[in-house]
Structure formats: C-alpha cells, structure tokens
Design an enzyme around this catalytic site. Structure first.
Site, mmCIF file in Angstrom:
data_model
loop_
_atom_site.group_PDB
_atom_site.id
_atom_site.type_symbol
_atom_site.label_atom_id
_atom_site.label_comp_id
_atom_site.label_asym_id
_atom_site.label_seq_id
_atom_site.Cartn_x
_atom_site.Cartn_y
_atom_site.Cartn_z
ATOM 1 N N GLY A 69 16.230 24.246 31.409
ATOM 2 C CA GLY A 69 15.414 23.674 30.348
ATOM 3 C C GLY A 69 16.087 23.833 28.998
ATOM 4 N N CYS A 70 15.504 23.203 27.982
ATOM 5 C CA CYS A 70 16.109 23.217 26.647
ATOM 6 C C CYS A 70 16.023 24.595 25.989
ATOM 7 C CB CYS A 70 15.472 22.149 25.771
ATOM 8 S SG CYS A 70 13.664 22.146 25.762
ATOM 9 N N TYR A 71 14.820 25.158 25.921
ATOM 10 C CA TYR A 71 14.689 26.510 25.368
ATOM 11 C C TYR A 71 15.532 27.518 26.154
ATOM 12 C CZ TYR A 71 10.587 25.249 22.428
ATOM 13 O OH TYR A 71 9.735 24.717 21.488
#
Length: 344
Positions: A149-151
C-alpha cells in the site's frame, strides 16, 4: 514483449498503470476489464491516452482471455483478486495484485481488518510482498505478488535502515502520515468532494487504519521482533502524494545516520536519500516512481525524524507494480519508470 492484462481499469491505479505501460518498451496491454464500462474504448474514457491504446476497449473479465496473458494486474477493490487469482495461476499466468488481498500473511488478521473472510487463504503462503528494496530475490521467482500500500511503502522505507541496523527502539515508533485525496479512490463520496477537502486537513482512522497491520508486519520482519507503532494518517488538500514524518528513539547515538541511510539505499534506483538537512516535498515526486527520504536528529538528541515522500499512485501503487513486473520478467528494473517528477 510481455503481454499484459489489467483487471479493473477504471480507477486511479488502473489509469496510472495504463499511463506508465504506454511508455514501456517491453510491455503490451492486450486486455483491460471493467464490467461497468465493457465495450467502451479506453481512449474515450481517458483522453490523455489517445494515440496510445487505439483499438483497445474495456471488456468483461474472462479467465480464458486473461489466462493468455503473461501477467495480469489487479487494480480492484479488496476481495476481487481472491476470486480470480487461483484460476489465473493455474493457467500459468503471473499475478500482480495492487489491492490488499494478499499483503497480510495471516488470513484471520486480514478478515479482522477488511470485514470479510479471506477468499483464498491457500494462496497466502506463496504470495510475495512486492517491496523490491526488501524482497527483490523472492520477486524474481514469484507467481503471485502483493504490491504494498501507499502508506506502508513510504513508512517502511523510512524506518527500515534504523530497524535493520538495530539502533532504534522498536517498541515505540510513530508514523505521522499525510495523503492526497486520490488515495481514497475514484468512487463518488462526500468526504472526497472538492468543497469538503479544499482548504482543510484532518486526521482519520486514528483508532486503527487498514494499513496498520501491513506496516507492522513489514517492520517486524526488519527488526526481527515485534514492534510498537502508532500510525496516524491525515487527508490533505492535494491530489497526489504521501508525506510520512517518522519518529524513533535511537539507542546508539554514535551511528552516522546519514551514512547509514545512504549505504542502505546506495544501489536502489527508486530511493533517493537527500543531503543532510533536507526537507523533501511531495511535489518533487509527483508522477515519478521515487521515494525521497531525509533523516534528521534534532538538537543531536535521541530522537530521529525521518521524512519520506512518494506519489501514492506511482511508487505507492502502479509504478511499484510495474517495477515488480520488470524484476519478475528479468527486465531492467528502471524500464518505463525513469521519468522525473513533474514541476510545478
């Protein structure tokens, strides 16, 4: 030439995949699916892609057609890849999943955070977590890749050098993260309206965000033990970008932190450790598959502050997916991804 299929081509990560693959000299998108837009030409939905995908139209997902591809990307909501990944793998097609379906190793943990039973627990053991800076060799041999994921991407890359070297107190880590609105997806929602997000910023999911167990899982691997992490995401009035401000207490003040980070990422084509004292900006990575990092130790104390920025749609999603594809098929890892960020 790698024959590519994309399941779920109408969201932001789907169109970002199309944009990146349009510039890739060794990949050809031969099928893209969308149940809601079946029959619509790609260029009619995305005018920015006119001249790149002439003749390609959205179609209903079909295992026979997708199974003829070398690799299929899933740019879908969670749960979709559960239903199709197994059949594609059986057909000899590689799968790169941009959703959260195969990121967590524990099916019960996944069910807890995503509110439904895991649909393909039998595939979890072979799913490779697609963070190239950690799992490059496993990616080369994988059949099923779970794109981070991005985070989790920005946060793990910021903390990894400290935890791998064992110089940070792993029991008390803080990740204060800001995201652009595109991270919420393309679906219509009141909270994503311009009048709701412009000129305003807020924290959300402080009690627990779905990316928390994914980040903890990765940091646990790096530290070799359980970690204590407080993760607070924020929604900011920008379209693209993740800015993670990370805090850790060092247990060995003799270590040159700048040298530590520079050495860890010296051979990583998509991690840029900035000079000491720098403050990376999200705009510097907009459209680029780069994580830009700066490390600080304010007042020469025990607290380390790491600043980590990415484009949530590129290094935080579709760009990292293409990076995984390059590794998987023995291509130059930078192929199709070497463009600079867009300024202003």
């Amino acid at each position: 030439m790698v024959k590519v299929g994309i399941v779920g081509g109408t969201g932001y990560t789907g169109v970002e995949l199309l944009r990146l693959l349009a510039q890739h000299p060794q990949a050809e998108v031969v099928v893209i699916t969308s149940r809601s837009e079946a029959g619509l030409a790609v260029a009619d939905m995305y005018p920015n892609l006119r001249g790149h995908y002439d003749g390609l139209a959205f179609s209903v997902p079909d295992i026979k057609t997708l199974g003829a591809c070398d690799v299929v990307f899933f740019a879908t909501p969670h749960g979709v890849a559960h239903a199709l990944a197994g059949e594609l793998l059986a057909a000899g097609t590689k799968v790169i999943d941009l959703s959260a379906d195969f990121r967590l190793q524990d099916a019960d943990e996944w069910a807890k955070w995503y509110g439904q039973p895991h649909g393909a627990p039998e595939l979890l053991d072979e799913a490779v977590y697609g963070l190239p800076e950690v799992n490059r060799e496993q990616i080369r041999k994988a059949r099923l890749i779970a794109v981070p994921g991005c985070y989790p991407t920005a946060t793990q890359l910021g903390f990894l050098p400290l935890l791998e070297a064992g110089i940070a107190d792993a029991s008390h880590l803080i990740a204060d993260c800001k995201s652009g609105v595109s991270g919420a997806g393309r679906g219509a929602a009141v909270g994503s309206l311009y009048s709701e997000t412009s000129e305003s910023m807020k924290a959300y999911a402080v009690k627990g965000h779905r990316h928390l167990p994914e980040i903890r899982q990765g940091l646990r691997r790096a530290a070799g033990k359980d970690v204590g992490l407080t993760f607070v995401p924020h929604l900011t009035p920008m379209i693209r970008g993740i800015h993670s401000t990370l805090y850790a207490t060092v247990v060995d003040r003799s270590v040159d932190l700048q040298a530590l980070f520079e050495k860890r990422y010296a051979n990583e084509p998509f991690v840029d450790v900035m000079p000491a004292g720098s403050h990376p900006e999200t705009r510097s990575v907009r459209g680029a598959n780069v994580c830009r990092i700066a490390v600080h130790r304010p007042q020469d104390g025990d607290l380390v502050v790491v600043l980590s920025v990415i484009d949530n749609l590129v290094k935080g999603a579709s760009g990292q997916a293409v990076q995984n594809m390059n590794i998987l098929f023995g291509l130059d890892e930078r192929l199709g991804l070497s463009h600079a960020g867009m300024l202003p």
